[in-house]
Design an enzyme around this catalytic site. Sequence first.
Site, PDB file in Angstrom:
ATOM      1  N   PRO A 287      20.824  30.228  72.371  1.00 20.52           N
ATOM      2  CA  PRO A 287      21.097  29.651  73.693  1.00 20.52           C
ATOM      3  C   PRO A 287      19.876  29.517  74.598  1.00 20.52           C
ATOM      4  O   PRO A 287      20.011  29.169  75.761  1.00 20.52           O
ATOM      5  CB  PRO A 287      22.096  30.643  74.290  1.00 20.52           C
ATOM      6  CG  PRO A 287      21.694  31.955  73.703  1.00 20.52           C
ATOM      7  CD  PRO A 287      21.236  31.651  72.294  1.00 20.52           C
TER       8      PRO A 287
ATOM      9  N   CYS B 232      18.939  38.749  63.405  1.00 21.87           N
ATOM     10  CA  CYS B 232      19.649  39.849  64.069  1.00 21.87           C
ATOM     11  C   CYS B 232      20.592  40.482  63.052  1.00 21.87           C
ATOM     12  O   CYS B 232      21.767  40.689  63.322  1.00 21.87           O
ATOM     13  CB  CYS B 232      20.383  39.368  65.310  1.00 21.87           C
ATOM     14  SG  CYS B 232      21.492  37.975  65.066  1.00 21.87           S
TER      15      CYS B 232
END
Length: 430
Positions: free
Chosen positions: A264, A381
Amino acid sequence: MSQPALPPESLAFALQRAAQALEAVQNGTALPAALTQATQSAPAGIRPAAQDLAYRAVRRLGSSRALLAILVKPALQARVRDILLCALALLQDPPENAAYTDFTVVDQAVEAVGAQRRTAAAKGLANAVLRRFLRERDALLAEVAQQPEARWNYPAWWIDAVRTAWPESWETLLEAGDTRGPLTLRVNTRRLAVDGMLKLLTEAGMAAEVVGPAALRLAAAVSVERLPGFAEGLVSVQDAGAQLAAPLLGVTDGMRVLDACAAPGGKTGHLLELADIDLLALESDRTRVPRIHENLERLGLTAKVKIGDAGNPDKWWDGEPFDRILADVPCSAAGIVRRHPDIRWLRRAQDIPALVGEQQRILAALWRTLAPGGELLYATCSIFPAENEAQAQWFERACPDAVRLEAPGQLLMTPGGAHDGFFYARFQKR
């Protein structure tokens, strides 16, 4: 005869909406999207309560399912099942830490079941199930704790994968991933020193501590609208582990930089806060691109933003090499389950090999867009070695002109720790 309407401010109303979101998650929808769907027609202000209930239910989904399997033998309607799962998630909390009293949870769950025509006939059943749980709580919890999915609240394949990857710390990892992550902020140090932001937070009554060069961890989470300086771009919400990415690239003024898989836009903004660079933010999912623009606008920063597949540069690259590339590739997201507990239930074991292939495709394609002497940072991640160290070693073998540089490697979350699970590997092009 119509069913009585539930007061929008009631726990019963929130339970209905949370159960709707939980049903969508079990059918494959990500929890944020499921909550949006469940609350879009609800009165303003209902989302926080429904969100809290839904996140609790997802974190306790393994144990709640196991309990319900003991308490109810016949199959239940999905909505009745999910209201009960939400209620059982609440009732598993020790009384001293409970968000609501046992009586309130049972009463409001029964009201939620009874308030809809299609579920009203199960009102008595819901009452009996929850009251039986309260009578036999300790024994039932001890019984389901013998089942790995109920003990750890992860699917069996995930538990096995973590135990195989981290045999000495797998239990700690699973426990850490099942807690709520802290609210961590990244200070825009171009505009304000970390101490200055800490002072603003203190004046606003928000206790915080420094956990990184630009990172502040709040003692208690608050909505971003309440954060001093957030709307003005003085601070952003970003995990302390994610904040390592931009500094690792070592950007300096004038560099040409690619942020691949940029949405984002948190790392995009951080890179632009560190230096005056010519940055291209690339994102393949057009529905996520507006988030990049929103973040840049709030921060008062500028970058070129393109929609494109990082693994197919011919469609978006102008042929001019980049000095730095951030390859924050699609991954299992197994390292951010503290904040996104639905990931564990949405992922499947077979997703990992597919993601590994996609990561390799993107890395190989991006490497040819990097200038000689330039650096690429590979980031995920994830906590699964197949996506991390195994990929770094594959890349060294696949690209003879790649020199591996110093980087943190695998970061693992710990209970109460400052960061989520991340992996970083850095390469320079000969």
